[in-house]
Design an enzyme around this catalytic site. Structure first.
Site, PDB file in Angstrom:
ATOM      1  CE  LYS A 162      -4.530   0.499   0.100  1.00 38.82           C
ATOM      2  NZ  LYS A 162      -5.527  -0.469  -0.373  1.00 38.82           N
TER       3      LYS A 162
HETATM    4  P1  NAD Z   1     -13.010   7.024  -3.336  1.00 34.55           P
HETATM    5  O1  NAD Z   1     -12.000   8.059  -3.051  1.00 34.55           O
HETATM    6  O2  NAD Z   1     -13.449   6.783  -4.734  1.00 34.55           O
HETATM    7  O3  NAD Z   1     -14.311   7.277  -2.450  1.00 34.55           O
HETATM    8  C1  NAD Z   1     -14.274   7.429  -1.063  1.00 34.55           C
HETATM    9  C2  NAD Z   1     -15.649   7.914  -0.632  1.00 34.55           C
HETATM   10  O4  NAD Z   1     -15.708   7.918   0.795  1.00 34.55           O
HETATM   11  C3  NAD Z   1     -15.976   9.330  -1.101  1.00 34.55           C
HETATM   12  O5  NAD Z   1     -17.350   9.398  -1.463  1.00 34.55           O
HETATM   13  C4  NAD Z   1     -15.712  10.159   0.154  1.00 34.55           C
HETATM   14  O6  NAD Z   1     -16.453  11.363   0.171  1.00 34.55           O
HETATM   15  C5  NAD Z   1     -16.230   9.194   1.195  1.00 34.55           C
HETATM   16  N1  NAD Z   1     -15.782   9.482   2.551  1.00 34.55           N
HETATM   17  C6  NAD Z   1     -14.551   9.837   2.990  1.00 34.55           C
HETATM   18  N2  NAD Z   1     -14.580  10.035   4.319  1.00 34.55           N
HETATM   19  C7  NAD Z   1     -15.851   9.781   4.708  1.00 34.55           C
HETATM   20  C8  NAD Z   1     -16.516   9.803   5.956  1.00 34.55           C
HETATM   21  N3  NAD Z   1     -15.874  10.125   7.072  1.00 34.55           N
HETATM   22  N4  NAD Z   1     -17.834   9.464   5.995  1.00 34.55           N
HETATM   23  C9  NAD Z   1     -18.501   9.138   4.879  1.00 34.55           C
HETATM   24  N5  NAD Z   1     -17.928   9.099   3.664  1.00 34.55           N
HETATM   25  C10 NAD Z   1     -16.613   9.422   3.590  1.00 34.55           C
HETATM   26  O7  NAD Z   1     -12.405   5.665  -2.686  1.00 34.55           O
HETATM   27  P2  NAD Z   1     -12.786   4.177  -3.034  1.00 34.55           P
HETATM   28  O8  NAD Z   1     -11.815   3.672  -4.025  1.00 34.55           O
HETATM   29  O9  NAD Z   1     -14.244   4.066  -3.287  1.00 34.55           O
HETATM   30  O10 NAD Z   1     -12.418   3.458  -1.653  1.00 34.55           O
HETATM   31  C11 NAD Z   1     -13.340   3.394  -0.567  1.00 34.55           C
HETATM   32  C12 NAD Z   1     -12.891   2.297   0.380  1.00 34.55           C
HETATM   33  O11 NAD Z   1     -12.847   1.056  -0.327  1.00 34.55           O
HETATM   34  C13 NAD Z   1     -11.509   2.471   0.998  1.00 34.55           C
HETATM   35  O12 NAD Z   1     -11.514   1.903   2.286  1.00 34.55           O
HETATM   36  C14 NAD Z   1     -10.634   1.650   0.084  1.00 34.55           C
HETATM   37  O13 NAD Z   1      -9.437   1.235   0.723  1.00 34.55           O
HETATM   38  C15 NAD Z   1     -11.545   0.482  -0.179  1.00 34.55           C
HETATM   39  N6  NAD Z   1     -11.246  -0.278  -1.384  1.00 34.55           N
HETATM   40  C16 NAD Z   1     -11.186   0.296  -2.603  1.00 34.55           C
HETATM   41  C17 NAD Z   1     -10.927  -0.468  -3.726  1.00 34.55           C
HETATM   42  C18 NAD Z   1     -10.935   0.092  -5.127  1.00 34.55           C
HETATM   43  O14 NAD Z   1     -10.836  -0.690  -6.073  1.00 34.55           O
HETATM   44  N7  NAD Z   1     -11.088   1.372  -5.305  1.00 34.55           N
HETATM   45  C19 NAD Z   1     -10.666  -1.853  -3.586  1.00 34.55           C
HETATM   46  C20 NAD Z   1     -10.753  -2.417  -2.319  1.00 34.55           C
HETATM   47  C21 NAD Z   1     -11.040  -1.628  -1.227  1.00 34.55           C
END
Ligand code: NAD
Length: 419
Positions: A107
């Site tokens: 990461k």
């Molecule tokens: P992203 O940046 O596209 O979206 C994150 C979202 O979370 C946004 O809508 C943001 O406004 C919201 N957010 C941030 N802080 C917040 C809070 N305190 N309360 C409510 N909403 C909040 O990120 P993503 O890629 O969708 O990732 C989201 C989660 O999924 C993370 O934990 C990431 O590690 C995990 N994840 C992502 C992927 C991927 O392929 N993108 C894969 C596995 C896991």
């Protein structure tokens, strides 16, 4: 004591301790499995639009090199630090291992608020980050991907920067790129689709009818919005969603496609509707069939866990549930089925793996094939988790993590300790 100590790393270490006890791993073998192999901290100076110079701190942690190259996302967010990145790298390891991918976990990230920098500054910062990482990464060493705050365009800048250095196009250095830049069809949707696919499987097993069932989604970025759309298209009512700007609630169901269009145009849910506004603190404990945390870590603590009123907890985010909350959810297993993060959101890394394979082979698949293979791997990992949980009468997270840790441990034992 390790340099990684902090709340998120402590949580990953605590979870590992539970698994190590269950697997009866001797004490002297535990640090070898838990502690990251390598980490790097960098400073990224960039020239701001006003001509001043600003320095941002960045990190990359490679957890283990036992199964192959490392693989993991890059997070641009204000609170990113070494201990958080290390914990996320460890979770990636168990995720890759439990789904059978030939990777260790990694990461990385930069402590930056992307809402406070311009598009040009984001590009310069992304390129500088990759430039600083060049001695540390490679298509057969460590392959980056998107995470919170980074998207396909950032991955394209990473790939271009690495390629300029190499003197040739190296698409396989990162995944999650735009399809026209060597990305794979279905990667953008992969994580959210996987979350919805597994949530729907559990609903079917538990005889919860999709039509009219309700879902709540925290976080409306890549993972949250796609998971919400998939569930919406399956006939569920998405009664509440949230992002960092606030929450929206409509018991009759929100119009998910119009929320997605709003976020595409305006960057967040802010301004969508004042009438539907909900206190974000109430979101997670709303009564619903499916709850999808898809934002940040540690949002489900012991208090929230005791008050959850969902029937399926589909963990889209990494590490949304604290170990204290797990103790409560373990007792509530008959009421709430937990699909742990390392299985639930693994669709992202599974399709990233497909992208890497396609780039290395320069042979590209259709979207149907990507999805079919994604669900096949997720279903197999899910089945193994359920079988083991039943067999040993253990909690789903213990079962899933145990299979991941076991695979890494077995490979380490087979390879032996060098020298
Ligand atoms: P992203 O940046 O596209 O979206 C994150 C979202 O979370 C946004 O809508 C943001 O406004 C919201 N957010 C941030 N802080 C917040 C809070 N305190 N309360 C409510 N909403 C909040 O990120 P993503 O890629 O969708 O990732 C989201 C989660 O999924 C993370 O934990 C990431 O590690 C995990 N994840 C992502 C992927 C991927 O392929 N993108 C894969 C596995 C896991």
């Amino acid at each position: 004591m390790t340099i990684y100590s902090g709340p998120v790393f402590d949580m990953a270490a605590q979870q590992f301790g539970v698994i190590a006890d269950y697997l009866e791993i001797p004490i002297d073998q535990r640090d070898r499995l838990l502690l990251p192999k390598r980490s790097v901290t960098i400073s990224c100076p960039i020239r701001r639009d006003d001509g001043s110079i600003a320095v941002f701190e960045g990190y990359r942690v490679q957890h283990h090199l036992t199964l192959g190259p490392t693989k993991g996302g890059t997070r641009f967010a204000p609170n990113v630090d070494l201990e958080e990145v290390a914990a996320l790298a460890i979770w990636m390891s168990w995720k890759c291992a439990v789904t059978g991918l030939p990777y260790g976990g990694a990461k990385g990230g930069i402590a930056v608020d992307t809402t406070k920098i311009s598009r040009r500054e984001l590009e310069v910062l992304s390129r500088r980050y990759m430039q600083e990482m060049i001695p540390f990464v490679g298509p057969h060493i460590d392959v980056m991907a998107p995470d919170m705050g980074t998207d396909e365009q950032v991955m394209a800048w990473f790939m271009d920067t690495y390629s300029m250095h190499a003197g040739r196009t190296v698409t396989e250095i990162v995944t999650g790129k735009p399809v026209r830049a060597g990305g794979t069809l279905g990667r953008r949707e992969a994580t959210g689709r996987g979350v919805a696919h597994l949530a729907r499987r559990v609903m079917k097993d538990r005889h919860i009818k999709e039509s009219g069932a309700t879902a709540v989604v925290q976080g409306f970025g890549n993972v949250g919005s796609i998971a919400a759309l998939e569930l919406y298209n399956a006939g569920l009512k998405i009664i509440a969603v949230s992002d960092h700007t606030g929450a929206l609630h409509r018991q009759g169901g929100l119009d998910v496609p119009s929320l997605i269009t709003h976020v595409e145009q305006r960057g967040s849910l802010a301004g969508y509707s004042n009438e539907l506004a909900l206190d974000p603190k109430e979101l997670l404990t709303l009564p619903c069939d499916v709850l999808v945390p898809a934002a940040i870590e540690r949002v489900i603590d012991a208090q929230v866990a005791a008050n959850l009123r969902c029937r399926v907890l589909a963990e889209g985010a990494n590490g949304p549930t604290t170990p204290e909350a797990d103790l409560i959810l373990q007792r509530r297993q008959d009421e709430i089925f937990v699909i742990p993060d390392i299985i639930c959101n693994a669709g992202g890394v599974v399709v990233s793996y497909f992208e890497w394979v396609q780039d290395l082979a320069q042979f590209f698949w259709g979207e149907d094939e990507v999805m079919r293979r994604e669900y096949q791997i997720l279903d197999a990992a899910f089945d193994r988790m359920v079988d083991r949980a039943k067999r040993d009468n253990i909690y789903n997270r213990t079962s899933a993590m145990a299979s991941g840790v076991e695979r890494v441990r077995d490979m380490k034992n087979t390879r032996g300790l060098f020298p």
